[in-house]
Each structure stands twice: as C-alpha cells, then as structure tokens.
Design a protein around this motif. Structure first.
Motif, PDB file in Angstrom:
ATOM      1  N   ARG A 139      46.291  33.514  46.354  1.00 58.91           N
ATOM      2  CA  ARG A 139      47.681  33.210  45.952  1.00 58.91           C
ATOM      3  C   ARG A 139      47.802  33.089  44.435  1.00 58.91           C
ATOM      4  NH1 ARG A 139      50.156  28.987  50.378  1.00 58.91           N
ATOM      5  NH2 ARG A 139      50.138  30.465  52.091  1.00 58.91           N
ATOM      6  N   ARG A 140      46.798  32.495  43.802  1.00 56.16           N
ATOM      7  CA  ARG A 140      46.822  32.358  42.346  1.00 56.16           C
ATOM      8  C   ARG A 140      46.738  33.716  41.661  1.00 56.16           C
ATOM      9  NH1 ARG A 140      42.010  29.694  39.542  1.00 56.16           N
ATOM     10  NH2 ARG A 140      42.032  31.296  37.969  1.00 56.16           N
ATOM     11  N   GLN A 141      45.918  34.623  42.205  1.00 52.19           N
ATOM     12  CA  GLN A 141      45.785  35.953  41.606  1.00 52.19           C
ATOM     13  C   GLN A 141      47.050  36.777  41.804  1.00 52.19           C
ATOM     14  OE1 GLN A 141      42.189  37.642  43.194  1.00 52.19           O
ATOM     15  NE2 GLN A 141      40.950  36.794  41.546  1.00 52.19           N
ATOM     16  N   LYS A 142      47.737  36.577  42.920  1.00 51.79           N
ATOM     17  CA  LYS A 142      48.986  37.306  43.142  1.00 51.79           C
ATOM     18  C   LYS A 142      50.036  36.903  42.125  1.00 51.79           C
ATOM     19  CE  LYS A 142      48.632  38.335  48.059  1.00 51.79           C
ATOM     20  NZ  LYS A 142      49.185  38.056  49.387  1.00 51.79           N
ATOM     21  N   GLN A 144      49.429  36.022  39.009  1.00 55.45           N
ATOM     22  CA  GLN A 144      49.060  36.526  37.684  1.00 55.45           C
ATOM     23  C   GLN A 144      49.407  38.003  37.579  1.00 55.45           C
ATOM     24  OE1 GLN A 144      44.900  35.856  37.262  1.00 55.45           O
ATOM     25  NE2 GLN A 144      45.164  33.848  36.345  1.00 55.45           N
ATOM     26  N   SER A 145      49.708  38.422  36.358  1.00 55.40           N
ATOM     27  CA  SER A 145      49.925  39.845  36.137  1.00 55.40           C
ATOM     28  C   SER A 145      48.576  40.537  36.076  1.00 55.40           C
ATOM     29  CB  SER A 145      50.690  40.077  34.836  1.00 55.40           C
ATOM     30  OG  SER A 145      49.872  39.742  33.743  1.00 55.40           O
ATOM     31  N   LEU A 146      48.585  41.834  36.185  1.00 58.75           N
ATOM     32  CA  LEU A 146      47.354  42.614  36.150  1.00 58.75           C
ATOM     33  C   LEU A 146      46.638  42.433  34.811  1.00 58.75           C
ATOM     34  CD1 LEU A 146      45.526  44.607  37.573  1.00 58.75           C
ATOM     35  CD2 LEU A 146      46.925  46.457  36.694  1.00 58.75           C
ATOM     36  N   ALA A 147      47.396  42.378  33.729  1.00 58.79           N
ATOM     37  CA  ALA A 147      46.796  42.203  32.401  1.00 58.79           C
ATOM     38  C   ALA A 147      46.088  40.854  32.301  1.00 58.79           C
ATOM     39  CB  ALA A 147      47.849  42.325  31.319  1.00 58.79           C
ATOM     40  N   GLU A 148      46.705  39.798  32.844  1.00 61.47           N
ATOM     41  CA  GLU A 148      46.082  38.483  32.813  1.00 61.47           C
ATOM     42  C   GLU A 148      44.797  38.457  33.640  1.00 61.47           C
ATOM     43  OE1 GLU A 148      49.250  36.094  34.282  1.00 61.47           O
ATOM     44  OE2 GLU A 148      50.061  35.684  32.295  1.00 61.47           O
ATOM     45  N   GLN A 149      44.801  39.154  34.763  1.00 66.64           N
ATOM     46  CA  GLN A 149      43.596  39.228  35.588  1.00 66.64           C
ATOM     47  C   GLN A 149      42.479  39.928  34.843  1.00 66.64           C
ATOM     48  OE1 GLN A 149      44.367  40.923  39.433  1.00 66.64           O
ATOM     49  NE2 GLN A 149      46.080  39.553  39.849  1.00 66.64           N
ATOM     50  N   MET A 150      42.820  41.032  34.146  1.00 66.12           N
ATOM     51  CA  MET A 150      41.792  41.770  33.409  1.00 66.12           C
ATOM     52  C   MET A 150      41.252  40.920  32.259  1.00 66.12           C
ATOM     53  SD  MET A 150      43.445  45.565  33.431  1.00 66.12           S
ATOM     54  CE  MET A 150      42.122  46.312  32.519  1.00 66.12           C
ATOM     55  N   ARG A 151      42.099  40.149  31.579  1.00 67.30           N
ATOM     56  CA  ARG A 151      41.647  39.272  30.519  1.00 67.30           C
ATOM     57  C   ARG A 151      40.717  38.185  31.071  1.00 67.30           C
ATOM     58  NH1 ARG A 151      46.824  37.841  28.670  1.00 67.30           N
ATOM     59  NH2 ARG A 151      47.649  39.848  28.115  1.00 67.30           N
ATOM     60  N   ALA A 152      41.030  37.661  32.246  1.00 65.99           N
ATOM     61  CA  ALA A 152      40.226  36.614  32.853  1.00 65.99           C
ATOM     62  C   ALA A 152      38.849  37.133  33.256  1.00 65.99           C
ATOM     63  CB  ALA A 152      40.946  36.027  34.068  1.00 65.99           C
TER      64      ALA A 152
END
Length: 154
Positions: A139-142, A144-152
């Motif tokens: 749910r937390r990953q959903k 987040q935007s894709l860019a934020e996921q890639m940064r993480a």
C-alpha cells in the motif's frame, strides 16, 4: 553495461571502416601512401582507445562485483558458523541438560518435551506479522510515484 556494448559496437564499426579504407587505398603493390598510412594509423589508434576504455569499464564493473561478492562470502561464513554451532552445540547442550536434570530431580533424568503449542503460536504470530507488513509495504509503494520508488531503491 550499455556503455560497454556501445563501445563494442563503435569499435566494430571503426574496425570495418579501417578495413574498407585499407582495401580501397592500397596500390597494386599492396603499399599505402604516406597520407593513407597516417590516416590508417589514426583509425587504428581510435580502435585501441575504444578497447582500452572498454577494459577500464570492465575492470570497474569487476571491482564492484568483487565488493558485492565479499558480502555474500560473509553471509556464507555466517551460515557455516550456524551449522557448526548446531553440530557442536546440540550434543553439548544435551549432555548439560542431562546433568542439570539429574541434579535438579534427584538423579532422575526427565525427558525433554518439545513445546509444540508454544512454537506453533509463535510461528502463527510471525506469519501474521509478515502478512501485515507485506500488505502495508504494498500500500505504501502504491502511494509513491515511480520516481520516488526509483530514488528509494537507488
């Protein structure tokens, strides 16, 4: 990896151009003029430079792979240490348990009984926590935007 492949393709293209140049500028006696020799040597040097650059990139990549393999070696050593502890610790703990039992219960060895109920409840709670944390992470990953996921991740 794409930079290495790009350099490989550039080198192959440069090599083909150098061969075509050599074939087209040879005289009847298989001799190149001074200008053609200089041009061909320049082409050769470009090819050598591309190969050297690929070698440097590959060395860098190998170095980073060696750094990560050190982590796996440490993990393997930890797992092996756990196996040795079980191999040596289990017989030792059984002997110690028998001695403690003899001294505690008037020279009678009380057999060990595995706590199936307690371990079952422990595993059930552990599995339940895993499910709850997995759902929470999804749910937390959903959100987040894709860019934020890639940064993480990076």
């Amino acid at each position: 990896m794409s930079k290495i492949n790009e350099l490989k393709n550039q080198r192959a293209k440069a090599w083909d151009e150098a061969k075509k140049f050599l074939d087209s500028h040879r005289s009847e006696k298989d001799i190149l003029s001074a200008e053609d020799t200089a041009a061909y040597e320049k082409m050769e040097q470009e090819i050598v430079d591309k190969v050297a650059q690929r070698i440097r990139l590959n060395r860098t990549k190998l170095k980073s792979m060696q750094d990560t393999s050190t982590v796996y070696e440490e993990l393997t050593n930890s797992i092996q240490a756990g196996y040795f502890i079980k191999l040596l610790g289990l017989p030792f703990s059984m002997a110690v348990c028998a001695e403690v039992s003899k001294k505690s219960f008037a020279s009678a060895v009380v057999p060990y009984q595995f706590p199936f109920l307690q371990m079952g409840l422990f595993l059930l709670v552990l599995f339940g926590m895993e499910v709850v944390l997995s759902v929470w992470m999804v749910r937390r990953q959903k959100k987040q935007s894709l860019a934020e996921q890639m940064r993480a991740q990076g």
